[in-house]
Design an enzyme around this catalytic site. Structure first.
Site, mmCIF file in Angstrom:
data_model
loop_
_atom_site.group_PDB
_atom_site.id
_atom_site.type_symbol
_atom_site.label_atom_id
_atom_site.label_comp_id
_atom_site.label_asym_id
_atom_site.label_seq_id
_atom_site.Cartn_x
_atom_site.Cartn_y
_atom_site.Cartn_z
ATOM 1 N N CYS A 252 33.342 30.437 58.281
ATOM 2 C CA CYS A 252 32.690 29.252 58.851
ATOM 3 C C CYS A 252 33.087 27.971 58.138
ATOM 4 O O CYS A 252 33.172 26.906 58.763
ATOM 5 C CB CYS A 252 31.170 29.377 58.761
ATOM 6 S SG CYS A 252 30.516 31.019 58.638
ATOM 7 N N ASP B 285 24.915 32.806 56.563
ATOM 8 C CA ASP B 285 23.977 33.852 56.970
ATOM 9 C C ASP B 285 24.639 35.198 57.236
ATOM 10 O O ASP B 285 24.041 36.247 57.008
ATOM 11 C CB ASP B 285 23.199 33.396 58.209
ATOM 12 C CG ASP B 285 22.180 32.320 57.877
ATOM 13 O OD1 ASP B 285 22.188 31.839 56.733
ATOM 14 O OD2 ASP B 285 21.388 31.959 58.761
ATOM 15 N N CYS C 216 28.322 26.307 58.957
ATOM 16 C CA CYS C 216 27.476 27.491 59.127
ATOM 17 C C CYS C 216 26.015 27.087 59.286
ATOM 18 O O CYS C 216 25.614 25.997 58.913
ATOM 19 C CB CYS C 216 27.637 28.443 57.947
ATOM 20 S SG CYS C 216 26.834 30.042 58.243
ATOM 21 N N ASP C 217 25.233 28.011 59.799
ATOM 22 C CA ASP C 217 23.915 27.796 60.370
ATOM 23 C C ASP C 217 23.081 26.684 59.735
ATOM 24 O O ASP C 217 22.779 25.675 60.366
ATOM 25 C CB ASP C 217 23.111 29.099 60.303
ATOM 26 C CG ASP C 217 23.744 30.200 61.135
ATOM 27 O OD1 ASP C 217 24.829 29.963 61.695
ATOM 28 O OD2 ASP C 217 23.159 31.289 61.213
ATOM 29 N N LYS C 218 22.660 26.842 58.482
ATOM 30 C CA LYS C 218 21.729 25.881 57.882
ATOM 31 C C LYS C 218 22.416 24.606 57.449
ATOM 32 O O LYS C 218 21.761 23.583 57.238
ATOM 33 C CB LYS C 218 21.006 26.503 56.680
ATOM 34 C CG LYS C 218 20.311 27.815 56.976
ATOM 35 C CD LYS C 218 19.390 27.733 58.171
ATOM 36 C CE LYS C 218 18.967 29.109 58.634
ATOM 37 N NZ LYS C 218 20.049 29.949 59.152
ATOM 38 N N CYS D 32 30.521 31.762 63.756
ATOM 39 C CA CYS D 32 30.301 32.828 64.744
ATOM 40 C C CYS D 32 30.464 32.288 66.169
ATOM 41 O O CYS D 32 29.950 31.219 66.502
ATOM 42 C CB CYS D 32 28.907 33.411 64.579
ATOM 43 S SG CYS D 32 28.599 34.070 62.931
ATOM 44 N N SER E 158 18.399 35.795 63.805
ATOM 45 C CA SER E 158 19.713 35.187 63.961
ATOM 46 C C SER E 158 19.882 34.735 65.401
ATOM 47 O O SER E 158 19.312 35.312 66.329
ATOM 48 C CB SER E 158 20.799 36.216 63.625
ATOM 49 O OG SER E 158 22.052 35.800 64.106
#
Length: 586
Positions: A55, A87, A128-130, A210, A488
């Site tokens: 990521c 994650d 990435c996510d956060k 992702c 997720s």
């Protein structure tokens, strides 16, 4: 033509202007800056680059392109990095407790770096996510001219065309979600060791986050819809050279915003938050948006809670067919025209506030007027013939979740959106995963995982390992799952997260016992347990308090002490409403 900026009102004057700042300027000369560069605006170029996961791996390269854009527009870029907890790597073990806390750490460290060095504007890159909401939170908190750019998604994986691998894996694009589900198949004996090893080598073939409409891509779409990112900048995969062109354009754009004094809170408003929630709903985005949108709003002093997000979800059609509920990945959405085409469809039925400002200095309406592509009917359905008439994410409330909960229903048929069954209660994710792995549960049960909230976990872990194992065992529609933790964006099945109040705060989820009959009704928006108020009160009187955790010191302990309610975004400070100054005006 060279632009001249009046630095007498910019933060960087504190480190570059006047005889008293000669020591500071000597540092800049030490780094090879020219006199002209020192006296130009200083622009923070913040990345979440690291070698933790694909990521983030391309962010350093993209930051160099941002710097070229800043320089071309008469600014002086100053690159710095912050942390990321990825994650996919943190999933399914104690490391996941660091994930949500990292969002706060990212926002805090970007703020501190900007303040400490008196930078005038910010371009933030995240993968990435956060890291995406964390970076946007910092922009809104500082209220500086800001442009966000996503690192881009991963390319889809392709399985080898060999008999050892089941046909359904061979005939679809692969993402990391498929690997988590492959683990469930392997545990159930329907996928061989050799097949699992072959799949893990091909599922993630490039740099990038992702590939489905999981949390990273959901929040990337939010960055465009909310106005902090250039239109269409979130779509192209990470390896594409066009990402560098958008990065360079973002560097130039932030200088235009600085010249016009357009700040982050001129962009992030109640209306733009509503636009962002619309895009999450119509793309079947991650339930984590119900946590991150309130947190971004909090930085601006705007009360935009889970209820508000879910109200928008309720009347927004779901018409973009993306994984995990649908068929396609982020690259397919980009090829179909991306978020601009999605927002253009929303505009056709009056579901977009067109007057919101964007990173270009133009309004959303003006940006959409420049888009000539239309819905392809394959990835992006026309809004008058949606996949479903309501959003892919639904809010729930009831005697089991007085402060609300959230469930993704994208890809779940209407008849499967109501589930009643006896509770099977687990005190943490590990206990639940062990039971699933051993097939120690029954069809028709509602699996309850508690003590995984922001404070009680601590850290509000995601439950992808458990939900993916259920899906891999073919039980995704035969059981339901509720938790005060998170899921997720890759989670499939009837899975309810963010149940509030969390168990550690004495919420009703803390009072459940095995066999209690729970009803999840995503059609009416309710989450209830068949217990009287008297019985719940009796159990509450007997409750002995939150479970003790092993985190008695350090960053995760600190997060647990400070974190607020889930429905308000699980934030850790008073936010914009409590401000006594603006950073840019000091």
């Amino acid at each position: 033509m060279t632009r001249r900026f009046d630095k007498s009102r910019l933060p960087s004057r504190h480190v570059t202007e006047g005889p008293a700042r000669a020591p500071h300027r000597s540092y800049y000369y030490a780094m090879g800056m020219t006199e002209e560069e020192i006296h130009q605006p200083l622009v923070g170029v913040a990345t979440c680059w690291n070698e933790a996961a694909p990521c983030n791996i391309a962010l350093s390269r993209q930051a160099q392109a941002v710097k070229l854009g800043v320089k071309a527009a008469d600014g002086s870029p100053r690159e710095f990095t912050t942390i990321t907890v990825t994650d996919g790597i943190a999933m399914g073990h104690e490391g996941m407790r660091s994930s949500l806390a990292s969002r706060e750490a990212i926002a805090d460290t970007v703020e501190l770096t900007m303040r400490g060095h008196c930078y005038d504007a910010l371009v933030g890159l995240a993968g990435c996510d956060k890291s995406l909401p964390g970076m946007m939170m910092a922009m809104v908190r500082l209220n500086v001219p800001s442009v966000f750019i996503y690192g881009g998604s991963i390319l889809p994986g392709k399985a080898p065309q060999v008999d050892e691998i089941p046909e359904d894996f061979r005939t679809r694009d692969l993402t990391v979600q498929d690997m988590f589900e492959a683990v469930g198949r392997h545990q159930s004996g329907t996928l061989s060791d050799a097949a699992l090893e072959m799949l893990e080598r091909v599922a993630c073939p490039s740099a990038g986050a992702c590939g489905g409409q999981f949390t990273a891509n959901t929040m990337a779409c939010v960055s465009e819809a909310i106005g902090l990112a250039l239109m269409n900048s979130s779509g192209m995969p990470a390896p594409y050279e066009s990402r560098d062109q958008y990065a360079e354009a973002s560097g130039q754009a932030v200088m235009d915003l600085l010249e016009k004094n357009i700040r982050a809170r001129d962009v992030v408003t109640r209306k733009s938050l509503e636009n962002a929630a619309r895009v999450v709903a119509c793309t079947g985005g991650s339930t984590n948006a119900g946590l991150h949108l309130p947190a971004i709003a909090h930085e601006a002093g705007i009360e935009f809670y889970l209820d508000d997000v879910c109200e928008i979800f309720r009347d927004t059609p779901y018409f973009v067919d993306l994984k995990p509920g649908g068929q396609f990945v982020a690259k397919d959405l980009y090829d179909a025209g991306g978020i601009p085409v999605v927002m253009k469809e929303l505009r056709k039925v009056g579901l977009i506030h067109e007057d919101c400002m964007t990173a270009t200095g133009r309004s959303i309406g003006e940006e959409l007027d420049r888009i000539d592509r239309e819905a392809d009917g394959r990835v992006i359905y026309p809004i008058d013939t949606p996949i479903t008439k309501t959003g892919g994410v639904v809010g729930l409330k009831g005697n089991l979740a007085p402060e609300g909960a959230i469930v993704k229903v994208a890809g779940i048929s209407a008849e499967d959106q109501v589930f009643t069954g006896p509770a099977r209660v687990f005190e943490c994710e590990e206990d639940a995963f062990a039971a699933v792995k051993a097939r120690d549960y029954k069809e028709g049960e509602v699996i309850v995982i508690r003590n995984e909230g922001p404070a009680g976990g601590p850290g509000m872990r995601e439950m992808l390992a458990t939900t993916a194992a259920l899906s891999g065992q073919g039980m995704g529609k035969k059981v339901a799952l509720i938790t005060d933790g998170r899921f997720s964006g890759a989670t499939r099945g009837f899975c309810v997260g963010h149940v509030g109040p969390e168990a550690a705060q004495g919420g009703p989820i803390a009072l459940l016992r095995n066999g209690d009959v729970i009803t999840i009704d995503a059609v009416s928006g309710s989450l209830s347990v068949d217990l009287s108020e008297d019985e719940l009160a009796r159990r509450r009187a007997e409750w002995t308090g939150p479970r003790e955790t092993i985190y008695a010191t350090g960053a995760i302990w600190k997060f647990a002490q400070q974190v607020g309610a889930t429905y308000k975004g699980a934030v850790t400070h008073p936010g914009g409403k409590a401000e006594k100054h603006q950073y840019m005006d000091l």
